[in-house]
Design a protein around this motif. Structure first.
Motif, short mmCIF file in Angstrom:
data_model
loop_
_atom_site.label_atom_id
_atom_site.label_comp_id
_atom_site.label_asym_id
_atom_site.label_seq_id
_atom_site.Cartn_x
_atom_site.Cartn_y
_atom_site.Cartn_z
N MET A 1 0.85 -1.21 0.00
CA MET A 1 0.00 0.00 0.00
C MET A 1 0.89 1.26 0.00
O MET A 1 1.90 1.31 0.68
N SER A 2 0.47 2.28 -0.73
CA SER A 2 1.22 3.53 -0.74
C SER A 2 0.83 4.36 0.48
O SER A 2 -0.17 4.09 1.14
N ASP A 3 1.65 5.38 0.76
CA ASP A 3 1.38 6.22 1.92
C ASP A 3 0.56 7.46 1.56
O ASP A 3 0.41 8.36 2.37
N ARG A 4 0.04 7.49 0.32
CA ARG A 4 -0.69 8.69 -0.09
C ARG A 4 -1.96 8.85 0.74
O ARG A 4 -2.55 7.88 1.21
N LYS A 5 -2.36 10.09 0.91
CA LYS A 5 -3.59 10.37 1.66
C LYS A 5 -4.81 9.98 0.83
O LYS A 5 -4.79 10.05 -0.39
N ILE A 6 -5.87 9.58 1.53
CA ILE A 6 -7.15 9.33 0.87
C ILE A 6 -7.72 10.67 0.40
O ILE A 6 -7.78 11.64 1.15
N SER A 7 -8.14 10.71 -0.86
CA SER A 7 -8.60 11.95 -1.47
C SER A 7 -10.13 11.99 -1.57
O SER A 7 -10.74 11.07 -2.11
N ILE A 8 -10.73 13.05 -1.03
CA ILE A 8 -12.19 13.19 -1.02
C ILE A 8 -12.61 14.46 -1.76
O ILE A 8 -12.01 15.52 -1.57
N LEU A 9 -13.62 14.32 -2.61
CA LEU A 9 -14.23 15.49 -3.25
C LEU A 9 -15.49 15.84 -2.45
O LEU A 9 -16.41 15.02 -2.33
N LEU A 10 -15.52 17.04 -1.89
CA LEU A 10 -16.66 17.51 -1.10
C LEU A 10 -17.45 18.52 -1.92
O LEU A 10 -16.93 19.58 -2.28
N ILE A 53 -16.63 10.59 -2.99
CA ILE A 53 -17.30 11.87 -3.21
C ILE A 53 -18.40 12.03 -2.16
O ILE A 53 -19.21 11.12 -1.96
N ILE A 54 -18.40 13.16 -1.48
CA ILE A 54 -19.50 13.54 -0.58
C ILE A 54 -20.30 14.60 -1.32
O ILE A 54 -19.76 15.66 -1.66
N LEU A 55 -21.57 14.32 -1.57
CA LEU A 55 -22.33 15.09 -2.55
C LEU A 55 -23.66 15.58 -1.99
O LEU A 55 -24.53 14.79 -1.64
N ASP A 56 -23.80 16.90 -1.89
CA ASP A 56 -25.08 17.49 -1.48
C ASP A 56 -26.07 17.35 -2.64
O ASP A 56 -25.67 17.34 -3.81
N VAL A 57 -27.36 17.24 -2.34
CA VAL A 57 -28.37 17.11 -3.40
C VAL A 57 -28.76 18.46 -3.97
O VAL A 57 -28.80 18.66 -5.19
N MET A 58 -29.05 19.43 -3.09
CA MET A 58 -29.51 20.75 -3.55
C MET A 58 -28.32 21.63 -3.90
O MET A 58 -27.71 22.25 -3.04
N LEU A 59 -27.96 21.64 -5.19
CA LEU A 59 -26.79 22.38 -5.64
C LEU A 59 -27.17 23.34 -6.77
O LEU A 59 -28.08 23.05 -7.54
N PRO A 79 -16.97 5.48 -4.83
CA PRO A 79 -18.07 5.54 -3.86
C PRO A 79 -18.60 6.97 -3.68
O PRO A 79 -17.83 7.93 -3.66
N ILE A 80 -19.94 7.08 -3.60
CA ILE A 80 -20.59 8.39 -3.44
C ILE A 80 -21.50 8.36 -2.22
O ILE A 80 -22.35 7.48 -2.08
N LEU A 81 -21.30 9.33 -1.33
CA LEU A 81 -22.17 9.52 -0.17
C LEU A 81 -23.00 10.78 -0.41
O LEU A 81 -22.45 11.87 -0.55
N ILE A 82 -24.30 10.61 -0.48
CA ILE A 82 -25.19 11.76 -0.71
C ILE A 82 -25.63 12.36 0.63
O ILE A 82 -25.97 11.63 1.57
N LEU A 83 -25.59 13.69 0.69
CA LEU A 83 -26.13 14.43 1.84
C LEU A 83 -27.38 15.15 1.36
O LEU A 83 -27.36 15.79 0.30
N SER A 84 -28.46 15.03 2.10
CA SER A 84 -29.70 15.65 1.63
C SER A 84 -30.59 16.10 2.78
O SER A 84 -30.68 15.44 3.81
N ALA A 85 -31.25 17.24 2.56
CA ALA A 85 -32.25 17.70 3.52
C ALA A 85 -33.56 16.93 3.34
O ALA A 85 -34.44 16.97 4.18
N LYS A 86 -33.67 16.22 2.20
CA LYS A 86 -34.87 15.41 1.93
C LYS A 86 -34.73 14.06 2.61
O LYS A 86 -33.77 13.33 2.34
#
Length: 235
Positions: A1-10, A53-59, A79-86
């Motif tokens: 395994m490499s030592d690179r950091k886990i990369s997240i798109l918010l 990816i952490i992804l808001d719905v209302m954009l 992998p995608i994690l959706i954040l939503s007020a709904k």
């Protein structure tokens, strides 16, 4: 395994929440790229590698569900994690159908968010090291020859398979023990502009059960997950 950091798109247009989440994720040693609208999100995915990816719905510009759908159209398994007020079950099912791996409603507990992020990162790392399937695959008394487009059934009978059957088998087996959404199957096997009915996919699953299951009414390998998709199980 490499030592690179886990990369997240918010992807979150609410500035205060974006900053708070970014700070907390960075404290967990993740590398975070923050964007504020759906178009920016798609551009970022095209130009950079992300583990999650952490992804808001209302954009603005393009909503989160459309962003999710676009990413899956590129056959991108990130992998995608959706954040939503709904928080209705219909909204949740829609998000999962369009390709999200998880769905968290606002307001949420930060600890829970970080736990879900951790689990999805683990999934991302499994995908990164997943080996491509061999030409032949065996399970139970069955075997599939992907190149020859044929299988040996539970009864030892050799059966010719269609290209669509092979594509669907390959997709399900590559994602074994995980639900593959109907949307993903449509995109990967039929192509996005051709929409067979759910019945069509069900008929394929029924054929697989007939070929491979000892008891087709109590399947061991090929499962339908009501309202979401299908799963190949092998432990």
């Amino acid at each position: 395994m490499s030592d690179r950091k886990i990369s997240i798109l918010l992807v979150e247009d609410e500035e205060n929440l974006q900053e708070a989440l970014k700070l907390n994720l960075e404290l967990e040693n993740y590398e975070v790229t923050g964007v504020y609208d759906g178009v920016e999100a798609l551009q970022a995915v095209q130009h950079e590698h992300f583990d999650l990816i952490i992804l808001d719905v209302m954009l603005p510009e393009l909503d989160g569900i459309s962003v999710c759908e676009n990413i899956r159209l590129q056959n991108n398994d990130i992998p995608i994690l959706i954040l939503s007020a709904k928080n209705s079950s219909a909204d949740r099912v829609l998000g999962l159908k369009k390709g999200a791996d998880d769905y968290l409603t606002k307001p949420f507990n930060l600890e829970e968010l970080l736990l879900r992020v951790s689990k999805l990162v683990e999934k991302s790392q499994r995908l990164a090291v997943r080996k491509p399937l061999e030409q032949q695959y065996q399970f139970g008394k069955n075997s599939i020859d992907f190149k020859a487009l044929e299988c040996i059934t539970k009864d030892g009978e050799k059966v010719a398979l269609t290209k669509k059957e092979i594509m669907l088998l390959k997709l399900l087996i590559e994602n074994k023990n995980e639900v593959v959404t109907r949307e993903k199957i449509l995109q990967a096997v039929w192509g996005y502009n051709v929409y067979p009915t759910t019945r069509t996919i069900d008929n394929f699953i029924l054929s697989f059960r007939k070929y491979f299951e000892e008891d087709s009414r109590n399947p061991k390998y090929f499962h339908s997950v009501r309202g979401i998709g299908y799963k190949f199980t092998e432990y």
